[in-house]
Design a protein around this motif. Structure first.
Motif, short mmCIF file in Angstrom:
data_model
loop_
_atom_site.label_atom_id
_atom_site.label_comp_id
_atom_site.label_asym_id
_atom_site.label_seq_id
_atom_site.Cartn_x
_atom_site.Cartn_y
_atom_site.Cartn_z
N CYS A 21 -21.82 8.51 22.64
CA CYS A 21 -20.64 9.32 22.86
C CYS A 21 -20.91 10.70 22.26
O CYS A 21 -21.19 10.80 21.06
N SER A 72 -19.72 8.78 27.34
CA SER A 72 -18.39 9.33 27.06
C SER A 72 -18.53 10.57 26.19
O SER A 72 -19.61 10.87 25.67
N VAL A 95 -12.81 5.23 23.44
CA VAL A 95 -14.04 5.44 24.21
C VAL A 95 -14.93 4.21 24.16
O VAL A 95 -15.60 3.87 25.15
#
Length: 267
Positions: free
Chosen positions: A73, A147, A263
């Motif tokens: 992420c 993400s 996420v």
């Protein structure tokens, strides 16, 4: 600078240069990968970015006890603090707790991006698209992030980045969004109106239709609570949280665990 643009920068300036083996040629050294950082919960370094035309900090945060290659992420910081702001906000401990609570392991990777809009000689989005994949691969991480998460200017930057196909989720915390050009112009973020029109997430709401969107904003964040609500409504955000708080570290630290869980839930 040229080497960075040719894709060699990650190996040369990733913060762990090494000596050539006896008898090795310079080319051998370029092709030799340094020891990875996969055993360290937090790794920091400096990389040469062709997109930003400068060296930038990189911060890699893994859940404690996780050493195998894991998804990434990308984390985009507020204007002040740079990539290391996520250390000050306590993300290493937060991420470990999220994974211990049952989320699949993933890493949070932050890099310096200025105001995330940039100008002709400083393109943070190009850095994220062209420089970052090689840096992630160098550290034995998935080279394509699944993400992104961002705070303040980084929140708007994360929403802008998520318009690129391939992302599964985006979490925007206190995103600096501007519904009208005069407000955007007064912020000093954008060089001209056409740049704002291109980068402003509120003007591209339809591009988030197939993406898990999460938006957090404090109700005392007077400048950005209304546009944050508008964006969440326009995109039919999966998660929209508007609770007491301002545009500050106290609010961001309070909601980051929930954003990380959000996420992580798409893995």
């Amino acid at each position: 600078m040229l080497l960075g643009g040719l894709g060699l920068g990650a190996g040369l300036v990733a913060g762990c240069q090494q000596e050539a083996p006896p008898g090795a040629s310079p080319q051998d050294l370029l092709l030799t990968k340094a020891p990875t950082s996969a055993t360290q919960p937090v790794t920091t370094g400096r990389n040469l970015s062709a997109g930003r035309y400068r060296e930038v900090d990189i911060v890699i945060i893994r859940p404690a006890g996780v050493t195998e290659p894991i998804p990434v992420c990308v984390a985009l910081h507020p204007r002040l603090g740079g990539a290391k702001a996520f250390l000050d906000l306590g993300v290493p401990d937060m991420l470990t707790k999220v994974v211990q609570a049952g989320a699949d392991p993933f890493a949070v990777v932050a890099v310096d991006g200025g105001n995330w809009v940039g100008n002709k000689d400083d393109d943070p989005q190009r850095m994220l698209m062209e420089d970052l994949p090689a840096w992630l691969d160098y550290h034995d991480l998935a080279s394509t992030p699944f993400s992104c998460i961002g705070i303040s200017e980084g929140g708007a930057g994360a929403l802008n980045l998520a318009r690129v196909p391939g992302f599964s989720a985006v979490a925007a915390i206190s995103p600096k969004l501007y519904e009208e050009w005069p407000d955007a112009q007064g912020s000093g973020t954008f060089a001209e109106q056409t740049q704002w029109q291109k980068r402003e997430p509120l003007r591209h709401s339809t591009e988030y239709a197939n993406l898990a969107v999460g938006v957090w904003c404090g109700t005392e964040d007077k400048d950005f609570i209304a546009p944050s609500r508008a964006f969440a409504e326009n995109t039919k955000a999966v998660k929209a949280s508007f609770t007491p708080g301002g545009h500050d570290n106290a609010y961001w630290s309070a909601v980051l665990p929930e954003a990380l869980k959000f996420v992580g839930g798409v893995l």
